[in-house]
Design a protein around this motif. Structure first.
Motif, short mmCIF file in Angstrom:
data_model
loop_
_atom_site.label_atom_id
_atom_site.label_comp_id
_atom_site.label_asym_id
_atom_site.label_seq_id
_atom_site.Cartn_x
_atom_site.Cartn_y
_atom_site.Cartn_z
N ILE A 138 -14.91 -5.55 -6.25
CA ILE A 138 -14.60 -6.24 -7.56
C ILE A 138 -14.04 -7.81 -7.13
O ILE A 138 -14.56 -8.56 -8.17
N MET A 139 -12.98 -7.95 -6.33
CA MET A 139 -12.38 -9.07 -6.22
C MET A 139 -13.73 -10.13 -5.85
O MET A 139 -13.69 -11.34 -6.23
N GLU A 140 -14.45 -9.88 -4.78
CA GLU A 140 -15.63 -10.70 -4.35
C GLU A 140 -16.50 -11.20 -5.63
O GLU A 140 -16.95 -12.39 -5.95
N ASN A 141 -17.17 -9.92 -6.53
CA ASN A 141 -17.88 -10.40 -7.53
C ASN A 141 -17.27 -11.12 -8.43
O ASN A 141 -18.01 -11.72 -9.26
N LEU A 142 -15.98 -11.09 -8.72
CA LEU A 142 -15.30 -11.88 -9.83
C LEU A 142 -14.80 -13.18 -9.09
O LEU A 142 -14.24 -14.12 -9.85
N GLY A 143 -15.09 -13.49 -7.78
CA GLY A 143 -14.58 -14.64 -7.27
C GLY A 143 -12.96 -14.92 -6.91
O GLY A 143 -12.55 -15.83 -7.03
N PHE A 186 -1.36 -14.95 -12.53
CA PHE A 186 -2.51 -14.23 -12.40
C PHE A 186 -2.84 -14.18 -10.97
O PHE A 186 -3.08 -13.17 -10.22
N ALA A 187 -2.60 -15.51 -10.12
CA ALA A 187 -3.10 -15.31 -8.79
C ALA A 187 -2.15 -14.75 -7.74
O ALA A 187 -2.68 -14.12 -6.93
N TYR A 188 -0.90 -14.95 -8.44
CA TYR A 188 0.20 -14.19 -7.61
C TYR A 188 0.22 -12.90 -7.65
O TYR A 188 0.19 -11.90 -6.64
N TRP A 189 -0.39 -12.21 -8.80
CA TRP A 189 -0.43 -10.82 -9.07
C TRP A 189 -1.85 -10.04 -8.95
O TRP A 189 -1.95 -8.94 -9.10
N LYS A 190 -2.66 -10.80 -8.61
CA LYS A 190 -4.21 -10.57 -8.98
C LYS A 190 -4.48 -9.00 -8.33
O LYS A 190 -5.39 -8.29 -8.92
N ALA A 191 -4.02 -8.86 -7.31
CA ALA A 191 -4.46 -7.56 -6.59
C ALA A 191 -3.34 -6.44 -6.84
O ALA A 191 -3.85 -5.42 -6.84
N PHE A 192 -2.29 -6.72 -7.17
CA PHE A 192 -1.38 -5.42 -7.34
C PHE A 192 -1.81 -4.49 -8.13
O PHE A 192 -1.44 -3.23 -7.93
N PRO A 193 -2.10 -4.86 -9.61
CA PRO A 193 -2.47 -3.48 -10.57
C PRO A 193 -3.79 -2.76 -9.90
O PRO A 193 -3.52 -1.58 -10.29
N PHE A 194 -4.45 -3.34 -8.99
CA PHE A 194 -5.49 -2.22 -8.54
C PHE A 194 -4.65 -1.50 -7.48
O PHE A 194 -5.36 0.05 -7.16
N THR A 195 -3.60 -1.73 -6.82
CA THR A 195 -3.03 -0.75 -5.91
C THR A 195 -2.17 0.39 -6.56
O THR A 195 -1.89 1.22 -5.84
N LEU A 196 -2.13 0.30 -7.88
CA LEU A 196 -1.29 1.30 -8.54
C LEU A 196 -2.66 2.52 -9.20
O LEU A 196 -1.97 3.66 -9.60
N ALA A 197 -3.85 2.15 -8.74
CA ALA A 197 -4.83 3.33 -9.11
C ALA A 197 -5.13 4.08 -7.99
O ALA A 197 -5.19 4.01 -6.69
#
Length: 458
Positions: A231-236, A274-285
């Motif tokens: 996901i991260m790669e596909n969205l840059g 957004f750049a600071y938090w970008k990955a965090f909400p994914f860790t909640l899944a």
């Protein structure tokens, strides 16, 4: 969500794992914790232990405070009374503690412990009788502790309640559950939007999947290690950092704009946040846990059936995103005191709230949801809200928290409503100087925490 030193807190909140999938489960914990077992009230519930090491008394005017600690109704507690008590009590409602089985207690953070004592206030804090996202435990344990204080010290002439993060959810429900019990409230970084926090976390994952062309809902054990990197790669977004080059591609930019809008709308520092938090909400899944309660799996309340995402270009996300029903609709619609209860926006006492403008864990939109609900109930006279220009969760200086406390205390005592920020008008929130009025300029000048992710205030 424990509040200690700022970056210790940042590490702590990473322990939260709110799964996004699973079979519908009932909220199985009784409203009264006592029937769960026949365990005496001076012991924790089965499976739990309590860590409550002795708290050294504070010095107040050259004299030591009185500290009382113990276990009451399965919860650890601390009570502290200054040498010259003014007859008033501040109750502290802590945040999320994770899903473990060790109950802990802490004093009010941000220098409030000493401030309260110096002003003559006693304070009391509970571990609650359970961990997890159990707001009911917080509501009941805090009320129980206030009654214990009355028995052990004396009935206070005034009760104020202060809390952080999930403790803000505890506060929002407490003042409605017991409408004539508390006299004032100070929720900080609070989940005042109740179920809409979990809607947002669902949105974040589903919209990112949709725009990245990678669908995985319900999530599997490989979501964090295999799917999220795709996901991260596909969205840059892989190399995106606060203050760095904008690596987001067209779909990544759309995702960022949607995330910004879902967390409070255009506002100062939104792209850096957004750049600071970008990955965090994914860790909640996380994958579902069979038989989980609401406290263990609060996302069973979440839905995006009626959510309209903006911007809707270049991808028509509203047509293509996966739509998810609330798996426990009765619990979402219920107004009872569940583990994850509703807040109806019906304060009858002064409420002064603080929230970090760039927080995208418990986002600034929680304040907007609460303000709108309070306005619908024609109770806006009871609510003052303040935006603080910082990005971390619960990132407040002693000056910001202390000023808010002082203003709340004067409001309760004298009836004079203090100043605040408008949170529900997009044109106001997007102004370059929004959040400057109540943010600590000294913290910015010192480069504390994430303050410098915002431009300097004029």
């Amino acid at each position: 969500m424990r509040v200690r030193a700022l970056f210790a807190l940042a590490a702590t909140v990473l322990a939260l794992a709110v799964p996004l999938a699973g079979a519908a489960h009932a909220d199985r914990t009784p409203a009264d914790p006592t029937p769960v077992s026949r365990t005496p009230g001076d012991q924790p519930l089965p499976g739990y232990t309590i860590q409550n090491p002795p708290l050294p008394p504070a010095q107040v005017g050259g004299k030591p405070s009185l500290v009382k600690q113990g276990v009451h109704n399965h919860s650890g507690y601390i009570i502290e009374v200054p040498p010259k008590w003014n007859g008033k009590l501040a109750l502290y409602a802590h945040g999320y503690r994770g899903q473990g089985f060790v109950l802990t207690v802490e004093p009010p953070p941000f220098g409030l412990r000493q401030r309260l004592l110096d002003q003559g206030y006693a304070w009391a804090a509970s571990s609650y009788y359970r961990n997890g996202y159990d707001v009911r435990a917080g509501v009941l344990s805090t009320r129980d502790l206030a009654e214990l204080f009355a028995d052990e010290v004396g009935r206070p002439k005034q009760r104020l309640i202060v809390g952080v993060s999930m403790g803000g959810h505890v506060i929002g429900r407490s003042i409605e559950q017991f409408p004539r019990y508390y006299d004032g409230a100070l929720p900080m970084c609070g989940v005042l939007g109740d179920h809409e926090l979990f809607d947002y976390l669902l949105d974040y994952n589903l919209v990112a999947q949709d725009l990245a062309g990678v669908r995985e809902y319900p999530v599997t054990d490989e979501y964090a290690t295999v799917t999220v990197p795709k996901i991260m790669e596909n969205l840059g977004l892989t190399g995106l950092t606060p203050g760095g080059p904008d690596t987001a591609n067209e779909r990544g930019k759309q995702f960022r704009s949607i995330a910004v809008n879902r967390t409070g709308g255009e506002r100062p520092g939104d792209e850096e946040s957004f750049a600071y938090w970008k990955a965090f909400p994914f860790t909640l899944a996380a994958p579902p846990v069979p038989g989980a309660t609401l406290a263990e799996e609060p996302d069973q309340l979440s839905t995006n059936l009626f959510t309209w995402y903006t911007p809707n270009r270049p991808v028509n996300v509203n047509a293509s995103v996966q739509r998810v029903r609330a798996r426990n609709l009765p619990a979402r619609l219920s107004n009872r005191l569940s583990q994850v209860p509703r807040i109806n926006g019906r304060p009858g006492i002064p409420v002064l709230s603080l929230h970090n403008l760039g927080d995208m864990f418990v986002p600034f939109s929680m304040e907007q949801v609460y303000a709108s609900e309070v306005a619908r109930q024609h109770r806006s006279r009871f609510l003052v809200q303040r935006a603080i220009r910082a990005v971390e969760h619960c990132e407040f200086s002693a000056a910001e928290a202390g000023t808010a406390w002082d203003d709340l205390a004067r409001w309760v005592d004298r009836g004079r409503r203090p100043a605040g920020d408008v949170v529900t008008k997009p044109g106001v929130v997007k102004r370059p100087d929004y959040g400057c009025r109540f943010s600590d300029r000294a913290a910015y000048d010192a480069g504390a925490g994430t303050r410098r992710l915002f431009p300097a205030c004029p």
